[in-house]
Write a protein that holds these residues in place. Sequence first.
Motif, PDB file in Angstrom:
ATOM      1  N   ARG A 190       0.820  -1.215   0.000  1.00 12.77           N
ATOM      2  CA  ARG A 190       0.000   0.000   0.000  1.00 12.77           C
ATOM      3  C   ARG A 190       0.857   1.271   0.000  1.00 12.77           C
ATOM      4  N   TYR A 191       1.893   1.279   0.804  1.00 13.49           N
ATOM      5  CA  TYR A 191       2.723   2.476   0.931  1.00 13.49           C
ATOM      6  C   TYR A 191       4.199   2.151   0.647  1.00 13.49           C
ATOM      7  N   PRO A 192       4.560   2.000  -0.613  1.00 12.79           N
ATOM      8  CA  PRO A 192       5.966   1.714  -0.943  1.00 12.79           C
ATOM      9  C   PRO A 192       6.802   3.000  -0.951  1.00 12.79           C
ATOM     10  N   PHE A 193       7.054   3.534   0.244  1.00 15.72           N
ATOM     11  CA  PHE A 193       7.722   4.837   0.340  1.00 15.72           C
ATOM     12  C   PHE A 193       9.186   4.785  -0.088  1.00 15.72           C
ATOM     13  N   SER A 194       9.859   3.663   0.129  1.00 13.25           N
ATOM     14  CA  SER A 194      11.230   3.532  -0.364  1.00 13.25           C
ATOM     15  C   SER A 194      11.244   3.679  -1.884  1.00 13.25           C
ATOM     16  N   LEU A 195      10.291   3.045  -2.545  1.00  9.06           N
ATOM     17  CA  LEU A 195      10.179   3.166  -4.001  1.00  9.06           C
ATOM     18  C   LEU A 195       9.759   4.583  -4.397  1.00  9.06           C
ATOM     19  N   LEU A 196       8.952   5.236  -3.578  1.00 13.75           N
ATOM     20  CA  LEU A 196       8.560   6.625  -3.850  1.00 13.75           C
ATOM     21  C   LEU A 196       9.802   7.507  -3.923  1.00 13.75           C
ATOM     22  N   TYR A 197      10.710   7.319  -2.968  1.00 10.38           N
ATOM     23  CA  TYR A 197      11.992   8.046  -3.017  1.00 10.38           C
ATOM     24  C   TYR A 197      12.736   7.699  -4.306  1.00 10.38           C
ATOM     25  N   HIS A 198      12.827   6.406  -4.594  1.00  9.43           N
ATOM     26  CA  HIS A 198      13.598   5.927  -5.745  1.00  9.43           C
ATOM     27  C   HIS A 198      13.070   6.508  -7.051  1.00  9.43           C
ATOM     28  N   GLN A 199      11.757   6.448  -7.256  1.00  7.44           N
ATOM     29  CA  GLN A 199      11.183   6.933  -8.505  1.00  7.44           C
ATOM     30  C   GLN A 199      11.222   8.458  -8.596  1.00  7.44           C
ATOM     31  N   ILE A 203      13.110  20.225 -12.608  1.00 11.01           N
ATOM     32  CA  ILE A 203      11.661  20.123 -12.796  1.00 11.01           C
ATOM     33  C   ILE A 203      10.977  20.911 -11.684  1.00 11.01           C
ATOM     34  N   SER A 204       9.800  21.446 -11.973  1.00 11.64           N
ATOM     35  CA  SER A 204       9.065  22.164 -10.933  1.00 11.64           C
ATOM     36  C   SER A 204       8.448  21.168  -9.963  1.00 11.64           C
ATOM     37  N   PRO A 205       8.279  21.553  -8.700  1.00 14.42           N
ATOM     38  CA  PRO A 205       7.665  20.634  -7.736  1.00 14.42           C
ATOM     39  C   PRO A 205       6.297  20.136  -8.179  1.00 14.42           C
ATOM     40  N   ALA A 206       5.509  21.005  -8.788  1.00 18.91           N
ATOM     41  CA  ALA A 206       4.155  20.608  -9.225  1.00 18.91           C
ATOM     42  C   ALA A 206       4.214  19.557 -10.329  1.00 18.91           C
ATOM     43  N   THR A 207       5.125  19.757 -11.293  1.00 13.89           N
ATOM     44  CA  THR A 207       5.252  18.792 -12.395  1.00 13.89           C
ATOM     45  C   THR A 207       5.792  17.460 -11.878  1.00 13.89           C
ATOM     46  N   LEU A 208       6.777  17.535 -10.985  1.00 17.34           N
ATOM     47  CA  LEU A 208       7.311  16.306 -10.404  1.00 17.34           C
ATOM     48  C   LEU A 208       6.229  15.552  -9.648  1.00 17.34           C
ATOM     49  N   ALA A 209       5.432  16.269  -8.859  1.00 20.49           N
ATOM     50  CA  ALA A 209       4.345  15.630  -8.106  1.00 20.49           C
ATOM     51  C   ALA A 209       3.352  14.964  -9.048  1.00 20.49           C
ATOM     52  N   ASP A 254       1.652  13.469   1.695  1.00 21.97           N
ATOM     53  CA  ASP A 254       2.747  12.514   1.913  1.00 21.97           C
ATOM     54  C   ASP A 254       3.954  12.901   1.059  1.00 21.97           C
ATOM     55  N   LEU A 255       3.691  13.164  -0.227  1.00 19.24           N
ATOM     56  CA  LEU A 255       4.786  13.505  -1.138  1.00 19.24           C
ATOM     57  C   LEU A 255       5.414  14.840  -0.757  1.00 19.24           C
ATOM     58  N   LYS A 256       4.578  15.798  -0.359  1.00 20.36           N
ATOM     59  CA  LYS A 256       5.095  17.112   0.048  1.00 20.36           C
ATOM     60  C   LYS A 256       6.028  16.965   1.257  1.00 20.36           C
ATOM     61  N   LEU A 257       5.621  16.115   2.200  1.00 19.63           N
ATOM     62  CA  LEU A 257       6.448  15.863   3.380  1.00 19.63           C
ATOM     63  C   LEU A 257       7.787  15.256   2.977  1.00 19.63           C
ATOM     64  N   LEU A 258       7.756  14.313   2.040  1.00 19.62           N
ATOM     65  CA  LEU A 258       8.987  13.680   1.568  1.00 19.62           C
ATOM     66  C   LEU A 258       9.894  14.692   0.875  1.00 19.62           C
ATOM     67  N   LEU A 259       9.337  15.498  -0.038  1.00 19.92           N
ATOM     68  CA  LEU A 259      10.154  16.453  -0.787  1.00 19.92           C
ATOM     69  C   LEU A 259      10.814  17.468   0.142  1.00 19.92           C
ATOM     70  N   HIS A 267      10.233   9.949   9.366  1.00 17.73           N
ATOM     71  CA  HIS A 267       9.783   8.930  10.310  1.00 17.73           C
ATOM     72  C   HIS A 267       8.277   8.758  10.328  1.00 17.73           C
ATOM     73  N   ALA A 268       7.542   9.833  10.149  1.00 15.99           N
ATOM     74  CA  ALA A 268       6.079   9.733  10.149  1.00 15.99           C
ATOM     75  C   ALA A 268       5.592   8.823   9.026  1.00 15.99           C
ATOM     76  N   LEU A 269       6.232   8.898   7.869  1.00 15.33           N
ATOM     77  CA  LEU A 269       5.836   8.049   6.738  1.00 15.33           C
ATOM     78  C   LEU A 269       6.257   6.600   6.965  1.00 15.33           C
ATOM     79  N   LEU A 270       7.423   6.402   7.574  1.00 15.60           N
ATOM     80  CA  LEU A 270       7.864   5.029   7.862  1.00 15.60           C
ATOM     81  C   LEU A 270       6.898   4.331   8.813  1.00 15.60           C
ATOM     82  N   ARG A 271       6.423   5.054   9.824  1.00 13.98           N
ATOM     83  CA  ARG A 271       5.467   4.458  10.768  1.00 13.98           C
ATOM     84  C   ARG A 271       4.152   4.132  10.066  1.00 13.98           C
TER      85      ARG A 271
END
Length: 753
Positions: free
Chosen positions: A439-448, A459-465, A481-486, A729-733
């Motif tokens: 459901r939440y592949p956050f490691s892959l989210l970082y990778h991609q 790239i602009s943040p909006a286009t990347l998102a 979630d993505l905003k927190l990661l970026l 850490h919030a996303l990992l939990r």
Amino acid sequence: MPQQIHVDDNNLYTFSRLAPFIQEYIYNHNWTELRPVQIAACQVIFDTDSHLLIAAGTAAGKTEAAFLPVLTLLHENPPSTIGALYIGPIKALINDQFERLHSLLKEADIPVWHWHGDVSQSHKNQLLKNPRGILQITPESLESLLINKYHDIKRLFGDLRFVVIDEIHAFMGTERGCQILCQLARLEDLTQKQPRRIGLSATLGDYVLAEEWLCSGSKKSVITPKIEGGNRQVRLAVEHFFVGVDDEFRGKKNRTDAKSAERREEREYDWDIGVYERYIFNLSKNRKCLIFANNKSQTEAVIASLRKVAMKEGEADIYHVHHGSISASLRQVAESAMREPNRPAVTAATLTLELGIDIGYLERVIQLEAPLSVASFLQRLGRTGRRGEAADMRFVCAENEVLSEASLPEQIPWQLLQCIAIIQLYLEEKWIEPIKPVRYPFSLLYHQTMSILVAVGEISPATLAQKVLSLPVFTAVSKDDLKLLLRYLIDINHLQLTEEGKLILGLAGERVVGKFQFYAVFPDNEEFVVKQGATEIGSICLPPPVGNQFALAGRTWEVVEVDFKNKIILVKQVEGQASIFWRGGSGTIHTRILQRMRQVLVEDLEYPYLQSNAMKRLCVVRELTRNSGLDQKNVLLLAKDKCCIFPWMGTVAYRTLERLLNMFCRESLGIKSIGGVNPYYLMIKLDKTKVNSLYPEILSLCEQRIMAENLLSDAEAPEIQKYDKFIPHALLRKAFASDYLDMEELRQIVDLW
């Protein structure tokens, strides 16, 4: 004269639609008919525009089923770029399929290319210069293309018609499988083409889940033809051994009379070899045989032992080891030995030979201990039984001798029970594990996120998102979630925000994506290369000191020199037997297997495949179950202040129960320690006045509205996947609670206690 194709309406009609060079190939190879799976696949590819899922047993002809119609269409209407992409899970399988396709395409003007880390750059450059035909590739090499050839993607794949994904059960429910779905979506975005997808698998339980996975992010539907297969003959046997010192022999070892000395020498010879090892030796003697183990260390140990037995018996050395830490050249030697007709060969392997590499006619598979899943059992069983013969698989379970002072759970042969449960689940129900999506592949989210950024440059943040969140595997990931990661990646200098408001790589990020290891979403294999002179033997995790010995490739080596800078260990081969250990996870076992294991304990059913030792051991443990009350209760008192919970639940639910006890019961029950073996049993040491409260407390907690999120402390942030160290850490939990715990399943199981 070539044999005629079998005259059957479906056979003849399908055969007539195939390209002339394929018809010629079929005649030249004396095929008497097309197999049902091949006819069904041709009908879907020729007559519809849908994706195709080919679910059929090993050796059913799935590869040809996919490629016969695909090659025909590519031959009739040649694409202007690479026309078909084949994605395989391991390099060895790609090499194998490359040879098979190369043979088929000799007479056609359709080139086939393979692309992975072992393929020469000159071969790759030929494809880059003139991209057409079929490309066979690993997910990691495809990631490299998407990054490094970003501006050439349309030239390479602009007319891509088909994507064939082999062994899709090995990808589903994993971050690597999610990576493939991201790659396909990115390819479609860059080329504005949506190729048809063809998934291949021999071990799928739930076709609906597989269909959903295969068409993720696509507008086309999936067709899974129903293949009528005959009842396959299967020979199964399960045997059990105790391993440990023979007490009777130990007590008489000092006797000095000649007869005793002779007997002792004979017993020492037998004990030196071991009854367990001799049994495996006899099972595999003079045969083409694969031995499957659940870890690398076990493959090394069994081959070293068999080689020792063979030497004492004066038999030829026909033994090989095949796993991810063996050099490519030695793996190829093992594969060649297995393919060579009419000559015995024995190879011990892990997952590397579970997948569909063609190793020719195989007489028998031996499984050491229990496989982790029914799917794995079927995949391994499917390696035998070709040429119309019965599939032959032998399970061999070893257990340390049970000491009189052993606790109740230590007296239970868990591996034997698991073997029986897995076999029965398939024989009785044809049940195979359903695969739960991540459901939440956050490691892959970082990778991609980083992969897309390094490909485009800025790239602009909006286009990347927009690009990232449109990938099909991130549907549960929110914009927040993505905003927190970026923001976090900017803080740790993996990303930088330019004055124009664009995102670029930061210095710390450049150090991560600049290594070739970045292309893989599985953890780096930081091992030392082992060499004898210029010959590479394989690799190990940690170098032993100079002069020490270790096992690799089924042989014993002594360390001559260690080059720490270049991570190279120079060795010489020596006599004797040593061991080596690789770290590795134990995998996930499904609840249904544990529940069937309990049923094995309490039912009176006799299983015809059990051999004499296994039958005796099962009788003993069934009697123990009745005498201890384990057939009636899940929580048993072992001592005044010690309880044992037999939860009969899978890995995820067990982990959830363990955390529930840790978070909510330590104080209320005075718990001093929690131990056990996941997923078989939990040992609880607690305040002796609270012993009777343990079971009611668990029931009470399961009735409350406790969520999986409540089972993690605020300070916890479990790092499990490769890039979790770069995730807030919030996303990992959040990910751990969703994908590694399951309160709902725990409630359902405890409710049945």
